[in-house]
Design an enzyme around this catalytic site. Structure first.
Site, mmCIF file in Angstrom:
data_model
loop_
_atom_site.group_PDB
_atom_site.id
_atom_site.type_symbol
_atom_site.label_atom_id
_atom_site.label_comp_id
_atom_site.label_asym_id
_atom_site.label_seq_id
_atom_site.Cartn_x
_atom_site.Cartn_y
_atom_site.Cartn_z
ATOM 1 N N ALA A 158 -7.041 0.756 -5.642
ATOM 2 C CA ALA A 158 -7.871 1.940 -5.884
ATOM 3 C C ALA A 158 -7.815 2.903 -4.704
ATOM 4 C CB ALA A 158 -9.312 1.530 -6.154
ATOM 5 N N ASP A 186 -5.347 3.247 -2.632
ATOM 6 C CA ASP A 186 -4.030 3.889 -2.638
ATOM 7 C C ASP A 186 -3.996 5.015 -3.666
ATOM 8 O OD1 ASP A 186 -3.213 1.991 -0.751
ATOM 9 O OD2 ASP A 186 -2.617 0.591 -2.318
ATOM 10 N N ASP A 212 -1.570 -3.355 -9.220
ATOM 11 C CA ASP A 212 -1.836 -2.430 -8.124
ATOM 12 C C ASP A 212 -1.490 -0.992 -8.483
ATOM 13 O OD1 ASP A 212 -2.423 -4.760 -6.861
ATOM 14 O OD2 ASP A 212 -1.086 -4.455 -5.150
ATOM 15 N N ARG A 267 -6.486 -4.755 7.419
ATOM 16 C CA ARG A 267 -6.131 -6.110 7.003
ATOM 17 C C ARG A 267 -6.440 -7.025 8.200
ATOM 18 N NH1 ARG A 267 -5.840 -3.588 3.002
ATOM 19 N NH2 ARG A 267 -4.184 -3.525 1.420
ATOM 20 N N ASN A 326 2.654 1.745 -3.273
ATOM 21 C CA ASN A 326 1.720 2.210 -4.302
ATOM 22 C C ASN A 326 1.565 3.728 -4.234
ATOM 23 O OD1 ASN A 326 1.219 -0.448 -5.079
ATOM 24 N ND2 ASN A 326 -0.686 -0.608 -3.923
ATOM 25 N N TYR A 384 -0.993 -14.034 1.513
ATOM 26 C CA TYR A 384 0.278 -13.423 1.924
ATOM 27 C C TYR A 384 1.241 -14.461 2.504
ATOM 28 C CZ TYR A 384 -2.292 -8.971 1.791
ATOM 29 O OH TYR A 384 -3.030 -7.892 1.410
ATOM 30 N N ARG A 408 4.240 -13.360 4.620
ATOM 31 C CA ARG A 408 4.981 -12.209 5.122
ATOM 32 C C ARG A 408 5.351 -12.300 6.594
ATOM 33 N NH1 ARG A 408 0.391 -7.682 4.224
ATOM 34 N NH2 ARG A 408 2.159 -6.255 4.466
ATOM 35 N N ALA A 428 0.819 -1.217 0.000
ATOM 36 C CA ALA A 428 0.000 0.000 0.000
ATOM 37 C C ALA A 428 0.848 1.261 0.000
ATOM 38 C CB ALA A 428 -0.934 -0.006 1.209
ATOM 39 N N GLU A 429 1.861 1.298 0.842
ATOM 40 C CA GLU A 429 2.668 2.519 0.963
ATOM 41 C C GLU A 429 3.513 2.756 -0.278
ATOM 42 O OE1 GLU A 429 1.654 0.625 4.745
ATOM 43 O OE2 GLU A 429 2.984 -0.073 3.151
#
Length: 320
Positions: free
Chosen positions: A258, A260, A296, A169, A39, A105, A107, A36-37
């Site tokens: 979207a 982001d 993305d 999330r 993006n 994920y 992660r 997200a960041e």
């Protein structure tokens, strides 16, 4: 390089299916950058802002891929650290004909999840005019949560503006109560809060955009902008409020990213000193461009592409 905007978080290497269907049925995948960041960082960089992204990645091929992609996008990565003993996060994403894709994920225990206050580069952060954050880092680990709070408190002390997209999330949080408490606590320290309508309902227990925005106004948030999907967005400050309609798109290809893109529009618009209504309109436009593209960040536009889209939409409205 000096930077206008700073952000931080976890970037992952995404493998997305090349054919529509269930994720377990996919046999071939393409590779892309996800997070997200990142993006938001890429979207702002494409609009000409000087953006820095701070994180940790593994000293592996996927970490190298992420850093190379961000370098191509002119995002500053000078404060990113590499770890030989930890891996870079991965996600798998299905391809859909309509609706939201299935995302899995990998992660847990990643390099980024070990970020702590001891990694915080204060001099680097404070040169930025603005910081953008999401609700993902505080969900990843106790260390990253402490990093997030530390960054927010430091940047507030330095007089910088802060935007916050909750980006919930659910699978990353230990429980819903912890998630709601943490997100609302951070939101109260932000200048611009950008929840979706479903997120706002969950976080506040309220039902309308007006009620949700008033809740955060009472917490001290200067501007709350609530995303309403294709309907557009609702904004509220102490002085004014209103709805800004969305843009009709011919075909929704992928909804991921979207929100982001919406954040890119709000941040860039306000830093460009646009009136709030025009900043929200820009956010709606970039969100629309994002859902018409497969990746993305594939739909995140240059200034020329953004201005062209807005001009086309205005001409259609006049012609209609």
């Amino acid at each position: 390089m000096t930077i206008d905007i700073i952000t931080f978080g976890e970037s992952m290497t995404m493998f997305y299916a090349n054919e529509a269907g269930e994720l377990y049925e996919a046999s071939s995948f393409s590779k892309a950058l996800a997070g997200a960041e990142t993006n938001v960082a890429v979207g702002l960089a494409r609009l000409g802002f000087r953006v820095g992204w701070m994180s940790k990645v593994g000293d592996d091929s996927l970490g190298t891929f992420i850093l190379n992609e961000l370098t191509k996008e002119r995002v500053d990565i000078s404060e990113v650290k590499r770890m030989a003993e930890r891996q870079t996060g991965i996600l798998l994403k299905s391809k859909v004909v309509s609706g939201d894709p299935d995302v899995t994920y990998y992660r847990k225990g990643s390099a980024a999840s070990t970020m702590s206050v001891f990694d915080y580069p204060g001099d680097y952060f404070k040169q930025a005019k603005h910081m953008h954050i999401t609700g993902i880092p505080p969900a990843l680990s106790k260390d990253m949560s402490e990093f997030t709070y530390h960054a927010v408190e430091h940047m507030k002390q330095e007089g910088k503006t802060i935007s916050f997209d909750p980006n919930l999330r659910f699978q990353l949080w230990p429980d819903q109560e912890t998630m709601i408490h943490t997100i609302n606590e951070i939101a109260a320290m932000a200048d611009w809060f950008l929840p979706g309508i479903s997120e706002g309902k969950l976080l506040t227990g309220l039902s309308t955009p007006e009620e949700i925005a008033e809740f955060y106004l009472d917490q001290g948030v200067g501007l709350t902008v609530i995303k309403l999907g294709k309907e557009g967005a609702y904004y509220r400050t102490e002085e004014k409020s209103g709805y800004v309609p969305g843009f009709e798109v011919d075909r929704v290809v992928d909804t991921v990213g979207a929100g982001d893109g919406f954040a890119v529009g709000i941040i860039s618009g306000l830093l460009d000193r646009l009136p709030i209504e025009e900043a929200v309109q820009r956010a709606n436009a970039i969100g629309a461009l994002a859902v018409m593209a497969p990746g993305d960040m594939d739909g995140l536009p240059s200034r020329e592409r953004l201005n062209g889209f807005l001009t086309d939409m205005e001409n259609q409205k006049i012609g209609g």
